[in-house]
Design an enzyme around this catalytic site. Sequence first.
Site, short mmCIF file in Angstrom:
data_model
loop_
_atom_site.label_atom_id
_atom_site.label_comp_id
_atom_site.label_asym_id
_atom_site.label_seq_id
_atom_site.Cartn_x
_atom_site.Cartn_y
_atom_site.Cartn_z
N GLY A 75 2.22 1.00 0.55
CA GLY A 75 1.76 2.37 0.70
C GLY A 75 1.72 2.80 2.15
O GLY A 75 1.89 1.99 3.07
N GLU A 146 -6.94 -9.29 2.02
CA GLU A 146 -6.74 -9.78 0.66
C GLU A 146 -5.78 -8.84 -0.08
O GLU A 146 -5.90 -7.63 0.02
CB GLU A 146 -8.11 -9.80 -0.03
N ASP A 191 -14.92 7.31 2.86
CA ASP A 191 -13.65 7.69 2.22
C ASP A 191 -13.59 7.14 0.79
O ASP A 191 -12.57 6.61 0.35
CB ASP A 191 -12.48 7.17 3.03
#
Length: 281
Positions: A75, A146, A191
């Site tokens: 992403g 992770e 967020d």
Amino acid sequence: MNKPKTGEQFLDVLAKSGLLPADRVRELADGATAKELADRLTASGHITDYQARHLLAGRAEGYFLGPYKLLDRLGKGKNGQVYLAEHTRMRRRVAVKVLQAETAQSHEGVRRFEREAQAAAALQHPHIVQAFDFGHVGKIHYLVMEYVEGRNLLQMAAEDGRMAPRKAAALMKQAAEALHFAHEAGVVHRDVKPSNLMVSAAGRLTLLDLGLALYHGDDENLTRGGAVLGVAAFIAPEQATDSHAVDGRADVYGLGATFWLMVTGKTPPVYGDFAPPPPRT
């Protein structure tokens, strides 16, 4: 950067990339085109689709960050890109966030990235993404985390529609436990939104992306005080006014707005510069 057309040309790019010794797969060329050879190597597991695409474009560099081999791009965010990677010796798969080149040129941008790494390292909790490493290669700064396999809540809402309230509540409980732990440690996420909550196939939820996290006692300039941070539908009114002055209640608001999306299938409404509490139905 010349695109390889023949199998032999593809092997030349592959050899320069360091991904695989060309002599190990030279017999696979056998008169094949570059695309045919790339498909064979992908099917056999020698390289990934991501690597094949870049090799076919003639790219022979950029597949490694220190001891980490990049396998795929997961992403892209405002300040960085996230890759699936593998430690070349430990063979452990991880997620590697790379700071955008423009941000890396800023001293404050690098400091914020370091704070994200410190926040992740400080929060050892089963429902918060874990940080393993932080470093740089030349001017490229990266954070190793992770790798959480699954779907985020935004993907689940788009693909599955409305979620059963009981299931949504169980996931929100995990997220609430993570946020409570962070707040007790003096960290406000700032967020909390569906795309930052990942769910594994087994139903384990993990809170991701501490890039906007606020530490108690942080420098206001470092945390971009006064700027509006976050996605409008999921930020509390006070965060829209002053992102630096918020506390854990702003995260609770984002979690509530996320719960709204999961059980209604609709994004919380936005009025003006912020999203007020969703109306009861």
